[in-house]
Design a protein around this motif. Structure first.
Motif, short mmCIF file in Angstrom:
data_model
loop_
_atom_site.label_atom_id
_atom_site.label_comp_id
_atom_site.label_asym_id
_atom_site.label_seq_id
_atom_site.Cartn_x
_atom_site.Cartn_y
_atom_site.Cartn_z
N SER A 31 0.83 -1.19 0.00
CA SER A 31 0.00 0.00 0.00
C SER A 31 0.87 1.24 0.00
O SER A 31 2.09 1.19 0.12
N LEU A 33 1.20 3.16 2.28
CA LEU A 33 1.85 3.24 3.58
C LEU A 33 3.31 2.82 3.50
O LEU A 33 4.19 3.51 3.98
N ASP A 97 1.25 5.39 11.43
CA ASP A 97 1.69 4.65 10.25
C ASP A 97 3.01 3.93 10.51
O ASP A 97 3.22 2.79 10.11
N ALA A 100 2.39 1.03 12.80
CA ALA A 100 1.75 -0.06 12.05
C ALA A 100 2.78 -0.84 11.25
O ALA A 100 2.72 -2.07 11.18
N THR A 101 3.73 -0.13 10.66
CA THR A 101 4.77 -0.79 9.89
C THR A 101 5.63 -1.67 10.78
O THR A 101 6.03 -2.78 10.39
N TYR A 130 -4.04 0.64 10.89
CA TYR A 130 -4.17 1.06 9.49
C TYR A 130 -5.10 0.07 8.80
O TYR A 130 -4.65 -0.92 8.21
N GLU A 132 -6.63 -0.20 6.10
CA GLU A 132 -6.53 -0.47 4.66
C GLU A 132 -5.17 -1.08 4.28
O GLU A 132 -4.75 -1.01 3.13
N TYR A 133 -4.53 -1.72 5.23
CA TYR A 133 -3.18 -2.25 5.06
C TYR A 133 -3.25 -3.58 4.30
O TYR A 133 -3.31 -4.66 4.87
#
Length: 370
Positions: A31, A33, A97, A100-101, A130, A132-133
């Motif tokens: 994504s 991201l 973000d 999340a990574t 996130y 929409e990951y």
């Protein structure tokens, strides 16, 4: 020989497809991201050249950046990645973000270490931060499939596809999950979509070939295996599966040729020896078959089908004592196979032990055998 021998052509016809090629790729269908966080990572060379002039806060910034680089960097060193990502997660520092990574990368590392429960838990956290990951759904789907929960895997691959409709890998893996559930029609539909998204996806051709083979459509299967080989001639499973399909068509010479290629690419592939043994058995060459089955179980002592095939080959040669030894090993590994009990029953009967033969026959019948 003692008594009626089991028919090799009837009993050792198990040219079954191998399990498919499931792909767990870090950042598949990435994504926006992931693209963004890669831009956050400063070049290490610039950091190092300016190190002497930096004050303590600058040094702390370098340490944080180096930790982040280790978290998102080398996937080969899973333990180092887990350590680095854990520091970021424990500090709860940075934008959502970035956090999340860190969860996503640690999940990938846990998966590589074989700790699927921790991997899934970290993917849950990444998705929570996130929603929409796409890559996190994809890898969580992979982990659910590895745990045998194909329904959850299919749901996660569906989410990955919803956020990244061009992800060939997600269609491929969802197709494989459908295959594992025995729904080859849906599997083929997904493999078709995987190939539309990436016409050179060798794994999708391999897996679609497996679905065709499961339906007995060996010509379609072989055509797909040929395509897979054209795009990736090093994909060993293609030669094994094509060998099985040639065997399914009764062309045992071509089957042996394909297993020879697979063994040449990797001499430690137990299933390739087992498959070649099946072809030798069907050609009536018990000695070569036994040699291949022996090699298969040496490489993989848990390959129950190879012990079963060994038993059949020894029975065909008239050595029912050795056949029963091998059937015992097969049954110890898999007590749910009616074929194993039926074969042992035949050898007990050939030895004149009707009581044991009948006991095995009844067990086989209870498992759906004849």
């Amino acid at each position: 020989m003692h008594g009626k021998q089991p028919s090799v052509s009837a009993e050792v016809k198990g040219f079954r497809r191998r399990t498919g090629e499931m792909v767990n790729q870090e950042g598949v269908g990435e994504s926006r991201l992931i693209w963004l966080v890669r831009k956050w990572r400063p070049p290490l060379l610039l950091l190092l050249t300016g190190l002497v002039a930096l004050d303590v806060r600058g040094a702390m910034g370098i340490a944080a950046n180096l930790t982040y680089a280790a978290c998102i960097g080398n996937a080969a060193d899973a333990s180092r990645r887990i350590e680095a990502c854990t520091q970021i997660i424990d500090n709860q520092a940075g934008a959502p973000d970035k956090l999340a990574t860190a969860y996503f990368k640690r999940a990938y590392a846990w998966s590589m270490e074989g700790d699927l429960d921790r991997a899934i838990a970290d993917s849950d956290q990444a998705i929570g931060l996130y929603p929409e990951y796409a890559s996190a759904y994809y890898n969580r789907g992979y982990d659910w499939a590895a745990k045998g929960n194909y329904d959850r895997a299919i749901a996660d691959y569906g989410q990955a596809i919803a956020f990244d409709p061009k992800s060939s890998a997600a269609y491929n893996n969802r197709g494989l999950a459908w295959s594992y559930k025995g729904d080859n029609d849906r599997a083929i539909a997904d493999y078709n979509l995987a190939i539309i998204a990436d016409s050179k996806n060798a794994s999708a051709y391999l897996n679609r070939g497996g679905a065709w083979a499961a339906e007995g459509a060996f010509d379609h299967a072989i055509a797909d295996y040929n395509q897979a080989i054209a795009f990736d001639p090093t994909l060993i499973g293609v030669y094994e599966n094509r060998g099985l399909s040639w065997g399914g068509k009764g062309d045992y010479n071509r089957a042996i040729a394909d297993f020879n290629v697979a063994i040449g690419l990797n001499p430690k592939r137990a299933y390739a020896y087992y498959g070649r043994g099946l072809a030798w058995s069907n050609k009536g060459d018990d000695d070569r078959a036994i040699a291949d089955y022996d090699k298969a179980v040496d490489l993989d002592p848990k390959l129950a089908d190879a012990y079963h095939a060994l038993g059949l080959a020894w029975a065909h040669k008239g050595d029912h004592d050795q056949a029963i030894v091998d059937y015992d090993l097969a049954i110890a590994l898999n007590q749910k196979s009616a074929d194993f009990y039926s074969a042992r029953s035949a050898s007990w009967k050939a030895k004149g032990n009707r009581e044991r033969a009948e006991a095995d026959r009844k067990t086989a019948a209870s498992l759906g055998g004849t």
